[in-house]
Design a protein around this motif. Structure first.
Motif, PDB file in Angstrom:
ATOM      1  N   ASP B 126       0.764  -0.963  -0.184  1.00 40.03           N
ATOM      2  CA  ASP B 126      -0.273   0.081  -0.111  1.00 40.03           C
ATOM      3  C   ASP B 126       1.079   1.483  -0.305  1.00 40.03           C
ATOM      4  N   LEU B 127       1.735   1.162   0.242  1.00 38.07           N
ATOM      5  CA  LEU B 127       3.223   2.268   0.340  1.00 38.07           C
ATOM      6  C   LEU B 127       3.181   3.023  -1.031  1.00 38.07           C
ATOM      7  N   ASP B 128       3.136   4.326  -1.501  1.00 34.24           N
ATOM      8  CA  ASP B 128       3.307   4.698  -2.355  1.00 34.24           C
ATOM      9  C   ASP B 128       3.826   5.861  -2.752  1.00 34.24           C
ATOM     10  N   TYR B 129       5.393   4.923  -3.533  1.00 39.19           N
ATOM     11  CA  TYR B 129       6.682   6.185  -3.237  1.00 39.19           C
ATOM     12  C   TYR B 129       6.377   6.938  -4.229  1.00 39.19           C
ATOM     13  N   THR B 130       5.457   6.645  -5.198  1.00 39.11           N
ATOM     14  CA  THR B 130       4.763   7.895  -6.410  1.00 39.11           C
ATOM     15  C   THR B 130       5.699   9.469  -6.124  1.00 39.11           C
ATOM     16  N   TRP B 131       5.162   9.965  -5.129  1.00 43.29           N
ATOM     17  CA  TRP B 131       5.086  11.488  -5.332  1.00 43.29           C
ATOM     18  C   TRP B 131       7.010  11.515  -4.280  1.00 43.29           C
ATOM     19  N   VAL B 132       7.329  10.960  -3.756  1.00 46.14           N
ATOM     20  CA  VAL B 132       8.500  10.506  -3.039  1.00 46.14           C
ATOM     21  C   VAL B 132       9.844  10.868  -3.952  1.00 46.14           C
ATOM     22  N   ASP B 133       9.104   9.956  -5.674  1.00 45.65           N
ATOM     23  CA  ASP B 133      10.181   9.813  -6.457  1.00 45.65           C
ATOM     24  C   ASP B 133      10.478  11.487  -7.322  1.00 45.65           C
ATOM     25  N   ARG B 134       8.394  11.996  -7.249  1.00 44.75           N
ATOM     26  CA  ARG B 134       8.409  13.430  -7.167  1.00 44.75           C
ATOM     27  C   ARG B 134       9.243  14.402  -7.433  1.00 44.75           C
ATOM     28  N   MET B 135       8.971  14.204  -5.554  1.00 43.75           N
ATOM     29  CA  MET B 135       9.846  15.355  -5.415  1.00 43.75           C
ATOM     30  C   MET B 135      11.491  15.520  -5.399  1.00 43.75           C
ATOM     31  N   GLU B 136      11.870  13.985  -5.373  1.00 40.71           N
ATOM     32  CA  GLU B 136      13.286  14.015  -5.200  1.00 40.71           C
ATOM     33  C   GLU B 136      13.630  15.195  -6.955  1.00 40.71           C
ATOM     34  N   THR B 137      12.778  15.320  -7.876  1.00 44.53           N
ATOM     35  CA  THR B 137      12.764  15.779  -9.149  1.00 44.53           C
ATOM     36  C   THR B 137      12.443  17.373  -9.149  1.00 44.53           C
ATOM     37  N   PHE B 138      12.142  17.542  -7.579  1.00 43.44           N
ATOM     38  CA  PHE B 138      12.497  19.416  -7.567  1.00 43.44           C
ATOM     39  C   PHE B 138      13.698  19.552  -7.136  1.00 43.44           C
ATOM     40  N   ARG B 139      14.386  20.289  -7.917  1.00 44.68           N
ATOM     41  CA  ARG B 139      16.219  21.129  -7.876  1.00 44.68           C
ATOM     42  C   ARG B 139      16.094  22.210  -8.050  1.00 44.68           C
ATOM     43  N   LEU B 140      17.296  22.400  -7.689  1.00 50.02           N
ATOM     44  CA  LEU B 140      17.231  24.035  -7.429  1.00 50.02           C
ATOM     45  C   LEU B 140      18.352  23.888  -7.776  1.00 50.02           C
ATOM     46  N   THR B 141      19.023  25.012  -8.694  1.00 48.43           N
ATOM     47  CA  THR B 141      20.432  25.021  -9.417  1.00 48.43           C
ATOM     48  C   THR B 141      21.203  26.766  -8.254  1.00 48.43           C
ATOM     49  N   PRO B 142      22.241  26.859  -7.805  1.00 47.28           N
ATOM     50  CA  PRO B 142      22.820  27.347  -7.273  1.00 47.28           C
ATOM     51  C   PRO B 142      22.619  28.845  -7.759  1.00 47.28           C
ATOM     52  N   GLU B 143      22.672  28.870  -9.487  1.00 44.29           N
ATOM     53  CA  GLU B 143      22.092  30.156  -9.931  1.00 44.29           C
ATOM     54  C   GLU B 143      20.846  30.423 -10.019  1.00 44.29           C
ATOM     55  N   GLN B 144      19.986  29.476  -9.723  1.00 39.53           N
ATOM     56  CA  GLN B 144      18.238  29.884  -9.064  1.00 39.53           C
ATOM     57  C   GLN B 144      18.530  30.298  -8.189  1.00 39.53           C
ATOM     58  N   ALA B 145      19.239  29.666  -6.847  1.00 39.84           N
ATOM     59  CA  ALA B 145      19.235  30.509  -5.706  1.00 39.84           C
ATOM     60  C   ALA B 145      19.513  31.418  -6.182  1.00 39.84           C
ATOM     61  N   ARG B 146      20.830  31.988  -6.659  1.00 42.96           N
ATOM     62  CA  ARG B 146      20.842  33.378  -7.005  1.00 42.96           C
ATOM     63  C   ARG B 146      20.095  34.310  -6.762  1.00 42.96           C
ATOM     64  N   ARG B 147      19.557  34.274  -8.357  1.00 38.08           N
ATOM     65  CA  ARG B 147      17.727  34.831  -8.755  1.00 38.08           C
ATOM     66  C   ARG B 147      17.000  35.037  -8.117  1.00 38.08           C
ATOM     67  N   PHE B 148      17.018  34.004  -6.863  1.00 35.47           N
ATOM     68  CA  PHE B 148      15.753  34.271  -5.884  1.00 35.47           C
ATOM     69  C   PHE B 148      16.226  34.982  -4.827  1.00 35.47           C
ATOM     70  N   LEU B 149      17.770  34.972  -4.800  1.00 41.28           N
ATOM     71  CA  LEU B 149      17.407  36.025  -3.656  1.00 41.28           C
ATOM     72  C   LEU B 149      17.514  37.015  -3.915  1.00 41.28           C
ATOM     73  N   ALA B 150      18.325  36.802  -5.222  1.00 33.21           N
ATOM     74  CA  ALA B 150      18.317  39.186  -5.872  1.00 33.21           C
ATOM     75  C   ALA B 150      17.190  39.304  -5.812  1.00 33.21           C
ATOM     76  N   THR B 151      16.200  38.505  -6.391  1.00 34.79           N
ATOM     77  CA  THR B 151      15.141  39.140  -6.743  1.00 34.79           C
ATOM     78  C   THR B 151      13.980  39.767  -6.047  1.00 34.79           C
ATOM     79  N   GLY B 152      14.647  39.296  -4.286  1.00 34.11           N
ATOM     80  CA  GLY B 152      13.931  39.351  -3.090  1.00 34.11           C
ATOM     81  C   GLY B 152      14.646  40.413  -2.337  1.00 34.11           C
ATOM     82  N   LYS B 153      15.531  40.793  -2.867  1.00 35.08           N
ATOM     83  CA  LYS B 153      16.874  41.612  -2.684  1.00 35.08           C
ATOM     84  C   LYS B 153      17.217  41.337  -1.258  1.00 35.08           C
ATOM     85  N   ILE B 154      17.219  40.070  -1.420  1.00 34.77           N
ATOM     86  CA  ILE B 154      17.161  39.638   0.672  1.00 34.77           C
ATOM     87  C   ILE B 154      19.186  39.496  -0.126  1.00 34.77           C
ATOM     88  N   ALA B 155      20.303  40.180   1.488  1.00 35.80           N
ATOM     89  CA  ALA B 155      21.191  40.369   1.636  1.00 35.80           C
ATOM     90  C   ALA B 155      21.680  39.503   2.759  1.00 35.80           C
TER      91      ALA B 155
END
Lengths: 302, 160
Positions: B126-155
């Motif tokens: 009954d254990l369903d790993y579908t969403w476990v596999d799916r969440m592992e595809t949620f990936r952020l590159t450091p460049e995306q992180a940098r942009r995320f911080l820059a647009t949020g004006k987080i310094a």
């Protein structure tokens, strides 16, 4: 020294090393014992096995094994708490969460950090070992801006960093499983051993789930995760006081007899008391306009 | 007795050699790792490293380690991606067969692994790993992180 006396000496040394749990001493002792013919190779293996068994702790779980434990814990939580299939919200959660994880003391895990919203109104979140972090929308709704949500996610990252989930596995189970793995490492596991290990694995998952869902971590572990959160917030550039303002909002919604955090966490008031000295005063809710729109957009479906 | 003395000396020498080797060489303990030009996730990637790769330690700076790969590529990687243990990808050969201890070795693919996961799942259908596999595809590159911080004006106080 007669061979008999020497043999006694070796055995005394082995007993001592087993008592102090020093594997290297045990190993050298058994090598010497074998070399002098006092003990057989089989006896040496057995003694080494005993010495090694004494040393097993959560720290002996490799990141790769932690990864498989984390996957099973997450799948088990998802049996009870359905995922929230909201791509925009989950993308935003991962942008924020993974950015925060990069600033932690443990940014690299075997499979990385990944975040998922759960379709539950409980004030609750679960950090599975290795970095699979599940957050109920009820907890997210306690956050009124990005800084406060960052405080929540960084607290969960703190549990992964400190390996709190792995520490919840019963020590006897861990010793037994890791000893099986060590002893059998030289060859492929037979199907009986796989079954045996799977039983230990399933038991370990149950230990962790019980702690995450029912009993909670020790209060000290929660205060420590709050402290880690504040540290991460500061490193990234979020308001550390957002931890306090988030806990104040949580306190307004707090039902001491309710499910979720009320069962597994110290009260928000206690947490504020512990974290305020490092976090500083509650953050101003309106202080960061550049994040307001994206926070509102991501949360619109929640 | 002479034989015993030789054994003791050999054992001590062996232990000393192992200790020296551990100090200078480390192994990658994550599935995939990146070497960067500077000790930060925002540094340019110079090389990719895989689970079990051995690297030579060159320098250390606030949680980051500068290393050189077997191919001679150098770069910085966070210490949480490294272990002093030797990661053995093919257990049953070499060091494992000679009986090196668990404190020196991490056996890749052993213990709680994909095989145990498969068995666990067959016992819990009954254990369903579908969403476990799916969440592992949620990936952020450091460049995306940098942009995320820059647009949020987080310094951050450190400027990164």
């Amino acid at each position: 020294m007669t061979r008999h006396e020497f043999g006694r000496g070796v055995l005394c040394a082995l007993a001592l090393s087993a008592l102090i749990g020093c594997g290297t001493v045990t190993k050298i002792g058994t090598q010497i014992g074998q070399g002098s013919g006092v003990i057989t190779e089989q006896q040496a293996t057995s003694i080494n096995k005993t010495g090694a068994a004494l040393e097993k702790t959560f720290a002996d779980i490799t990141p790769e094994q932690e990864y498989y434990i984390g996957r099973a814990v997450a799948a088990t939580i998802l049996e009870t708490y359905p995922p929230l299939d909201d791509p925009a919200a989950n993308d935003y959660l991962n942008e924020l969460g993974q950015t925060l994880a990069m600033a932690s003391d443990r940014p690299e895990t075997f499979g990385g950090y990944h975040f998922l919203l759960l379709d539950s109104d409980q004030i609750n979140a679960f950090a599975a070992p290795g970095g699979l972090i599940l957050v109920c929308k009820g907890l997210v709704s306690c956050c009124r801006n990005e800084d406060e949500l960052a405080a929540v996610l960084a607290h969960e990252i703190g549990h992964v960093q400190d390996k709190d989930g792995l520490k919840a596995i019963k020590k006897s189970r861990l010793t037994s499983a890791l000893t099986t793995i060590g002893v059998e490492a030289g060859r492929n596991l037979g199907s009986a051993k796989v079954k045996d290990l799977t039983e230990q694995f399933a038991g370990g998952i149950q230990d962790i789930i019980h702690t995450l869902v029912t009993s909670g971590y020790a209060r000290g572990q929660e205060y420590q995760a709050d402290a880690v959160s504040v540290e991460i917030l500061g490193r990234v550039g979020y308001h550390t006081g957002a931890m306090v303002s988030m806990l104040e909002e949580m306190n307004r919604r707090w039902d001491p007899h309710g499910p979720g955090f009320a069962r597994t966490h110290p009260s928000p008031r206690d947490r504020i008391e512990h974290v305020a000295p490092v976090a500083g005063p509650a953050a101003d809710r309106q202080s960061r306009p550049a994040t307001r729109d994206r926070f509102a957009a991501a949360m619109s479906g929640i | 007795m002479a034989r015993i003395r030789i054994c003791v000396v050999a054992a001590v020498l062996l232990a000393a050699t192992v200790a020296l080797a551990v100090a200078g060489v480390m192994s990658i303990q994550v599935r995939t790792g990146k070497l960067r030009t500077r000790p930060s996730f925002l540094g340019q990637v110079t090389a990719s490293v895989g689970y079990g790769d051995r690297v030579t330690v060159l320098d250390e700076k606030s949680g980051w380690i500068q290393v050189r790969t077997g191919n001679g590529q150098t770069g910085w990687i966070h210490n949480s991606a490294l272990t002093e243990k030797k990661v053995v990808l093919n257990a049953g050969q070499g060091d494992v067969a000679t009986g090196a201890s668990g404190s020196e070795l991490a056996l890749a693919g052993k213990g709680f692994n994909d095989e145990v996961e498969a068995e666990f799942r067959s016992e819990n259908p009954d254990l369903d790993y579908t969403w476990v596999d799916r969440m592992e595809t949620f990936r952020l590159t450091p460049e995306q992180a940098r942009r995320f911080l820059a647009t949020g004006k987080i310094a951050s106080p450190g400027g990164e």
